[in-house]
Design an enzyme around this catalytic site. Structure first.
Site, mmCIF file in Angstrom:
data_model
loop_
_atom_site.group_PDB
_atom_site.id
_atom_site.type_symbol
_atom_site.label_atom_id
_atom_site.label_comp_id
_atom_site.label_asym_id
_atom_site.label_seq_id
_atom_site.Cartn_x
_atom_site.Cartn_y
_atom_site.Cartn_z
ATOM 1 N N HIS A 186 -10.779 -13.085 -11.359
ATOM 2 C CA HIS A 186 -10.919 -12.847 -9.917
ATOM 3 C C HIS A 186 -10.160 -13.867 -9.073
ATOM 4 O O HIS A 186 -10.041 -13.691 -7.858
ATOM 5 C CB HIS A 186 -12.397 -12.797 -9.517
ATOM 6 C CG HIS A 186 -13.076 -14.119 -9.405
ATOM 7 N ND1 HIS A 186 -13.228 -14.778 -8.214
ATOM 8 C CD2 HIS A 186 -13.666 -14.899 -10.337
ATOM 9 C CE1 HIS A 186 -13.886 -15.907 -8.408
ATOM 10 N NE2 HIS A 186 -14.160 -16.009 -9.692
ATOM 11 N N CYS B 233 -18.038 -22.633 -4.974
ATOM 12 C CA CYS B 233 -19.338 -22.805 -5.624
ATOM 13 C C CYS B 233 -20.157 -23.909 -4.958
ATOM 14 O O CYS B 233 -21.354 -23.998 -5.134
ATOM 15 C CB CYS B 233 -19.138 -23.148 -7.096
ATOM 16 S SG CYS B 233 -18.150 -21.933 -7.987
ATOM 17 N N GLN C 96 -6.535 -22.168 -11.832
ATOM 18 C CA GLN C 96 -5.615 -22.162 -10.691
ATOM 19 C C GLN C 96 -4.148 -22.201 -11.121
ATOM 20 O O GLN C 96 -3.260 -22.190 -10.271
ATOM 21 C CB GLN C 96 -5.924 -23.346 -9.768
ATOM 22 C CG GLN C 96 -7.288 -23.300 -9.120
ATOM 23 C CD GLN C 96 -7.494 -22.075 -8.253
ATOM 24 O OE1 GLN C 96 -6.539 -21.490 -7.729
ATOM 25 N NE2 GLN C 96 -8.755 -21.679 -8.076
#
Length: 747
Positions: free
Chosen positions: A213, A338, A191
């Site tokens: 991504h 996730c 991040q």
């Protein structure tokens, strides 16, 4: 940047759209530069040159000139490789090496999972311990200074994926530098890339993981930074690619796309500066506060990257807010992507000391550094529209005195506990039954928005197994309550009496054209009551078939063999006072059935009733829980119904042509439905939310014939729950639109 014009994507911490120049770079490589970089002919040499060019660019962006940069499939592989390398080094150093593995309590689950996995596979027996964080989500440096001297590996992140909190990397480095034997240091930089200045060569970070991504590159490409001299063990062995450090033919299209993103990052032609990102965040904060005045930010704004906001709203679950935002075309998240299929509270927020209820209701809003002013302005407009929709549907306090009065039965659920609200639109009056504390704010907003006079707030037990909010809610709504004394159940004195079907004279409240009579309900507990709602005749009798609803508390709970005798006693009493099609409204809905009928419960509790099997699957969250798939086995549905209950999106038109009298029933809440842009496809679309499903069931079961009903929602789960429940009650013409409106674009 968005794939659909009607979609505003604010879940960039989960993934990002792919930058147009990255798409072109990947496409060009697949068309023209498809060579294997290990080949020595011209096509291979050109591929190798591209590979090295992107590696050099990544080295510059990361400030990694004193280390190596490897291409991986993503951050998870990079983390696995770093952990394996560190633990193999620990094994080689033998018994005297540090046997403690430390990781930040707010790390992505990939880190502790990797530590546990390789610790087990290598048989090291190391102790794995979390580094606590403070209320802002920053690592406890005092703890680290105490424990780091005994550790062989320390894992921290640069910026948190759920809250955006920026770690004090300098403070961590100082704590590690003070150790006589310095532990290896792994940093999750996913991040941070594109949002924070990185200069890895001027730190003592040994490993750093990055994912393409999360910064406008496609999935399947990532980076691992390896400091010169840091121990290394390949995760993948084989052809010796990446100088023998990571075997496997390189993902050249992904590498080319990542290279285009890194080039845009270097040139700053597609990415906003920090000042612009902070301005965007301020606009979003203002819109959120306008829409949701009671929200609380879980992100410490002065210590976080400007692209992430994490907040909770009292009285709302995260799923309710996500559903509403999604209906408005605004994509947000509920934590780590996730982990978002799990209903448990965020481990990140719990580690920060945020209460579990607030942590479980958290929403994450995140945008990428390529966001535009137009993107943010459109997002703010829709966020404010979501607030307006909540006010119109009485989910938030509203000053609008012209709110259309709602009539009939509403079911609210919190942790499987049901609160019922029975309202009469003409008299603007209502009765609340079995209130629970989690729903108090919602009940108050609803009553005030509807301008209701509350005739009574009732419990079905004086000592309920759940915590009752009756007394507290009555005090909060004192200005809306009918005057008079009440007993321990909340029942007011001095009302009419009616004669029940078994001859009992029962006290009753008048609610418009119906009465609510109370009677004892044996078997569950000595103080159990039932409340029967129906229309009396001219002689003040309440015939069995005139009872529409029976609020039965926890007297009838299917699937508890130890309570079979109690349930049969309650059923015996009910059989004498209500009709077979009267709806039983429980205080708990463990199996997601909403309501049931006397006939269905007699069948379920007969000696020949089918016993639930271990393979049966329950839909356990009325708000699209879990993976949000709807093609699992259906509890209590015969085998031949398990496949036929779903209608595929591309089969809907054909179904409606064959069933011209069918109705499409949107079971999303009214605030969600208000954003619907679904076309009317040869039939009518009704909005009957699951909170009003009991009202609909009463009408459908009481009809002269069964009209085909196709239920739909956002993902298919709520529609499945509705169709399954109705079929269980004998309504055979109930179906679910598989995938819900989320898949409407494929239909």
């Amino acid at each position: 940047m968005n794939a659909h014009l009607d979609e505003i994507y604010l879940d960039a911490n989960a993934t990002t759209p792919v930058l147009p120049q990255a798409i072109e770079a990947a496409s060009r490589v697949m068309r023209e530069g498809f060579g294997n970089p290990s080949s020595t002919h011209g096509t291979g040499l050109r591929a190798n040159a591209l590979l090295q060019d992107v590696r050099d660019r990544a080295t510059r962006v990361l400030g990694a000139e004193h280390g190596r940069v490897l291409f991986t499939s993503g951050a998870t592989e990079a983390i696995q490789t770093a952990v394996l390398s560190a633990l193999c080094d620990l094994r080689e150093r033998g018994e005297h090496a540090g046997r403690l593995l430390l990781y930040g309590a707010t790390e992505h689950k990939a880190v502790p999972a990797s530590l546990a996995h390789w610790n087990s596979v290598l048989g090291l027996g190391c102790r794995i311990e979390a580094i606590p964080v403070d209320a802002n989500g920053r690592h406890d440096l005092a703890f680290l200074r105490t424990h780091a001297p005994h550790a062989s590996l320390v894992c921290t992140m640069a910026a948190n994926n759920e809250t955006g909190v920026i770690s004090d990397l300098r403070g961590i480095e100082d704590a590690l530098a003070a150790c006589a034997v310095k532990p290896l240091w792994l940093v999750d930089g996913v991040q941070a890339l594109g949002k924070l200045a990185l200069n890895l060569a001027h730190t003592r970070i040994d490993y750093a993981a990055f994912s393409g991504h999360k910064l406008y590159a496609p999935k399947g490409i990532g980076l691992l930074y390896l400091r010169n001299g840091a121990p290394y063990t390949p995760l993948l062995a084989g052809g010796g690619q990446e100088s023998g450090l990571r075997s496997g033919t390189e993902n050249m299209s992904g590498i080319a796309a990542l290279g285009a993103v890194l080039e845009a990052l270097e040139q700053r032609d597609a990415f906003r500066e920090h000042a612009a990102l902070h301005a965007f965040r301020e606009q979003l904060i203002a819109a959120l506060r306008d829409a949701l005045p009671e929200l609380a930010f879980n992100t410490p704004l002065d210590l976080a990257v400007p692209t992430t906001l994490n907040f909770s709203v009292p009285g709302f679950t995260a799923k309710e807010l996500l559903d509403l935002f999604d209906a408005a075309g605004v994509r947000v998240g509920t934590g780590s992507a996730c982990n978002s299929s799990k209903a448990s509270p965020s481990h990140v927020l719990l580690a920060m000391g945020i209460p579990a209820a607030r942590a479980a209701s958290a929403i994450r809003l995140s945008f990428g550094p390529a966001a535009t002013l137009h993107d943010i302005a459109a997002a703010c407009e829709r966020i404010r529209a979501c607030g307006a929709a909540l006010r119109r549907s009485c989910r938030l306090p509203s000053a609008n005195a012209d709110t259309a009065p709602q009539h009939g039965l509403t079911q609210l659920v919190a942790d499987q506990a049901c609160t019922w609200l029975l309202a009469d639109a003409a008299s603007r009056s209502c009765v609340i039954i079995d209130p629970v504390p989690q729903l108090s704010a919602r009940l108050e907003a609803y009553v005030r928005c509807q301008n209701h006079r509350v005739l009574a707030i009732l419990d079905t037990r004086a000592h309920a197994p759940h915590e009752s909010a009756r007394a507290a809610l009555a005090a909060t709504l004192a200005d809306c309550m009918a005057a008079g004394n009440v007993d321990a159940f909340g029942w007011p004195a001095g009302h009419r009496t009616v004669t029940l079907a078994d001859g009992e004279r029962a006290e009753a409240l008048t609610l418009g054209g119906i009465v609510l009579a109370r009677t004892t309900l044996p078997g569950h507990a000595a103080d159990s009551l039932a409340y029967l709602a129906g229309t009396p005749d001219a002689d003040e009798r309440l015939p069995a078939d005139a009872v529409r609803y029976a609020f039965t508390g926890d007297a009838i709970l299917h699937g508890a063999p130890e309570r079979a005798g109690a349930v049969h006693a309650a059923l015996h009493k009910l059989t004498a006072t209500i009709g077979d099609d009267s709806l039983l409204c429980p205080a708990h809905d463990v199996h997601n059935r909403f309501v049931t009928t006397l006939a269905a419960e007699r069948d379920a509790h007969s000696p020949h009733a089918r016993t639930p099997q271990s393979g049966d699957t329950l839909i356990t969250d009325k708000t699209d829980a879990g993976s949000e798939q709807s093609n699992e086995p259906i509890h209590d549905a015969p085998p031949d119904r398990r496949s036929s209950i779903n209608i595929a999106p591309d089969a809907l038109r054909g179904f409606l042509r064959e069933q011209p009298d069918a109705l499409l029933v949107d079971v999303r809440e009214a605030c969600e439905h208000s954003f619907s842009d679904l076309p009317v496809v040869d039939t009518r679309i009704l909005n009957i939310p699951l909170s009003r499903f009991a009202e609909g069931v009463g009408q459908w079961l009481g009809g002269s014939e069964q009209r085909p009903l196709v239920f739909f929602c956002r993902s298919g789960n709520r529609g499945m729950a509705a169709a399954t429940s109705l079929r269980r009650l004998g309504y055979a013409k109930a179906w679910n639109l598989a995938g819900g409106v989320a898949l409407k674009a494929t239909a």
